[in-house]
Design a protein around this motif. Structure first.
Motif, PDB file in Angstrom:
ATOM      1  N   HIS A 224      95.113 101.352  10.012  1.00 28.60           N
ATOM      2  CA  HIS A 224      95.651 101.545   8.610  1.00 28.60           C
ATOM      3  C   HIS A 224      94.480 102.986   8.193  1.00 28.60           C
ATOM      4  N   ILE A 225      95.132 103.980   7.717  1.00 26.77           N
ATOM      5  CA  ILE A 225      94.264 105.222   7.265  1.00 26.77           C
ATOM      6  C   ILE A 225      93.988 105.347   5.800  1.00 26.77           C
ATOM      7  N   HIS A 226      92.612 105.317   5.427  1.00 25.60           N
ATOM      8  CA  HIS A 226      92.211 105.208   4.206  1.00 25.60           C
ATOM      9  C   HIS A 226      91.419 106.728   3.926  1.00 25.60           C
ATOM     10  N   HIS A 227      91.398 107.387   2.877  1.00 24.29           N
ATOM     11  CA  HIS A 227      90.546 108.582   2.682  1.00 24.29           C
ATOM     12  C   HIS A 227      89.339 108.360   1.562  1.00 24.29           C
ATOM     13  N   ASP A 228      89.557 107.217   0.998  1.00 21.50           N
ATOM     14  CA  ASP A 228      88.425 106.923   0.031  1.00 21.50           C
ATOM     15  C   ASP A 228      87.828 105.575   0.170  1.00 21.50           C
ATOM     16  N   MET A 229      86.537 105.304   0.121  1.00 32.50           N
ATOM     17  CA  MET A 229      85.762 104.154   0.197  1.00 32.50           C
ATOM     18  C   MET A 229      86.358 102.990  -0.623  1.00 32.50           C
ATOM     19  N   THR A 230      86.727 103.327  -1.711  1.00 37.10           N
ATOM     20  CA  THR A 230      86.824 102.188  -2.541  1.00 37.10           C
ATOM     21  C   THR A 230      88.189 101.343  -2.124  1.00 37.10           C
ATOM     22  N   SER A 231      89.145 102.220  -1.661  1.00 36.24           N
ATOM     23  CA  SER A 231      90.474 101.498  -1.096  1.00 36.24           C
ATOM     24  C   SER A 231      90.105 100.899   0.354  1.00 36.24           C
ATOM     25  N   GLY A 232      89.522 101.675   1.098  1.00 37.63           N
ATOM     26  CA  GLY A 232      88.978 101.369   2.361  1.00 37.63           C
ATOM     27  C   GLY A 232      88.096 100.221   2.708  1.00 37.63           C
ATOM     28  N   LEU A 233      87.316  99.942   1.865  1.00 43.79           N
ATOM     29  CA  LEU A 233      86.169  98.915   2.116  1.00 43.79           C
ATOM     30  C   LEU A 233      86.846  97.653   1.337  1.00 43.79           C
ATOM     31  N   ARG A 234      87.864  97.648   0.402  1.00 42.25           N
ATOM     32  CA  ARG A 234      88.145  96.643  -0.318  1.00 42.25           C
ATOM     33  C   ARG A 234      88.593  95.240   0.366  1.00 42.25           C
ATOM     34  N   ASP A 235      87.836  94.222   0.236  1.00 45.32           N
ATOM     35  CA  ASP A 235      88.046  92.819   0.639  1.00 45.32           C
ATOM     36  C   ASP A 235      87.871  92.924   2.228  1.00 45.32           C
ATOM     37  N   VAL A 236      87.254  93.870   2.924  1.00 44.91           N
ATOM     38  CA  VAL A 236      87.024  93.837   4.397  1.00 44.91           C
ATOM     39  C   VAL A 236      85.791  92.755   4.780  1.00 44.91           C
ATOM     40  N   ASP A 237      85.967  92.114   5.880  1.00 48.86           N
ATOM     41  CA  ASP A 237      84.885  91.376   6.336  1.00 48.86           C
ATOM     42  C   ASP A 237      83.768  91.845   7.067  1.00 48.86           C
TER      43      ASP A 237
END
Ligand code: NCD
Length: 331
Positions: A224-237
């Motif tokens: 899954h590709i994200h270009h911003d940290m807020t969406s990219g890191l949301r809820d990750v383990d």
């Protein structure tokens, strides 16, 4: 600009012997989940060796291993050397850029000479993608080759030690969301991690990076590709930070390090959107204040030094499996 070949274009060297056991360890592509799980299980059994007063087992006694490092490295070379020594092998470190090839000897001539010294394994680090495969295609049939990082193609032992570290801290990757952040384009570590996580059916793998630091084939990597940290890191383990590979960059891929840190640097504040028990990883060497804040790198969520310790056990496992020796079994 010359681009190194994409992994799919690299010559396919058979990594498995006809009986199915591991002979070379060059890339994770094409390997099965069962073999990866076996590596993880054997690594686990080697963790106990480090806790013993005598940190050595005789599994590779009488074997000769050459560390062929054509590119600088500190922790990878040292952990391969220490892993070989803990398995009781004789290990020689060759800093090739400073030796024969400078005098004009060809790579294959250097290899023939090392083979004549009755070597059993070459551990290869090289700036060109595909270098370890090339060497594996030319060695004598009894010699194993381990890829310790080739260009931006693969770094499979690093990926295995990362999966091992994830599993020890967070359990089965099938239940986890994992984000890999930063310079994916130049990162052999990221490529190998993605392959390992896909083979083991990780719950969700994200890459978080500016468009300029993503490879063109990223869509085919199954992430899954994200270009911003807020969406990219949301809820990750798990958050895996990567080093900005400035030595592999040509042209203006980045506005500035300062700007990169402002947008993608991992700070406590940024980490707050991840799962409250998320762990933070980095393969090293860490650029503090460029991709990660010191307070995070040294903080309670960081398992960066644990990755280094685990690397010893994982490299012991891969070296002994390639040479047909198993803990508790006959060599
Ligand atoms: C990595 C490498 O060399 O690919 N480091 C390592 O093996 N410890 C990552 C890096 O150099 O950024």
């Amino acid at each position: 600009m010359m681009h190194p070949p994409q992994p799919s274009a690299l010559p396919a060297t058979r990594q498995l012997a006809p009986d199915g056991r591991l002979r070379h360890f060059l890339t994770l592509e094409g390997l099965g989940a069962e073999l990866l799980r076996e590596i993880l299980a054997v690594s686990e059994s080697f963790m106990a060796v480090a806790a013993q007063p005598v940190k050595k087992v005789p599994l590779l006694r009488g074997k000769t291993i050459f560390n062929l490092f054509f590119e600088p490295s500190t922790r990878t070379r040292t952990t391969f050397e220490l892993a070989a020594k803990r398995l009781s092998a004789d290990v020689m470190n060759m800093n090739i850029s400073a030796s024969a090839t400078r005098k004009g000897e060809s790579l294959l001539d250097t290899l023939r000479n090392l083979e004549a010294m009755h070597s059993d394994m070459f551990v290869v680090r090289h700036a060109e993608s595909g270098a370890a495969q090339l060497i594996a295609r030319h060695v004598a049939p009894h010699i194993s080759v381990i890829n310790a990082g080739d260009g931006r193609h693969a770094h499979p032992t690093q990926a295995m030690l990362d999966v091992f570290t994830i599993q020890r801290n967070k359990g089965d990757v099938r239940d986890l969301r994992i984000a890999i952040v930063g310079d994916i384009l130049h990162s052999r570590v990221a490529r190998s991690q993605i392959h390992a996580l896909n083979i083991l059916h990780a719950g969700e793998v994200r890459v978080v990076a500016p468009k300029t630091l993503l490879p063109t084939d990223v869509e085919q990597l199954g992430v899954h590709i994200h270009h911003d940290m807020t969406s990219g890191l949301r809820d990750v383990d798990v958050v895996i930070m990567l080093r900005l590979q400035k030595e592999r960059m040509s042209g203006a891929l980045l506005p500035s390090e300062h700007e990169f840190y402002r947008l993608y640097g991992l700070t406590e504040e940024r980490l707050a959107v991840a799962h409250p028990e998320a762990i933070v990883m980095h393969p090293g060497p860490v650029n503090r204040g460029v991709e990660i804040a010191s307070e995070v790198a040294d903080g309670p969520r960081s398992v960066i030094l644990e990755q280094v310790s685990n690397g010893l056990a994982v490299r012991m496992a891969i070296m002994s499996m390639c040479l047909g020796a198993r803990p508790g079994g006959a060599a």
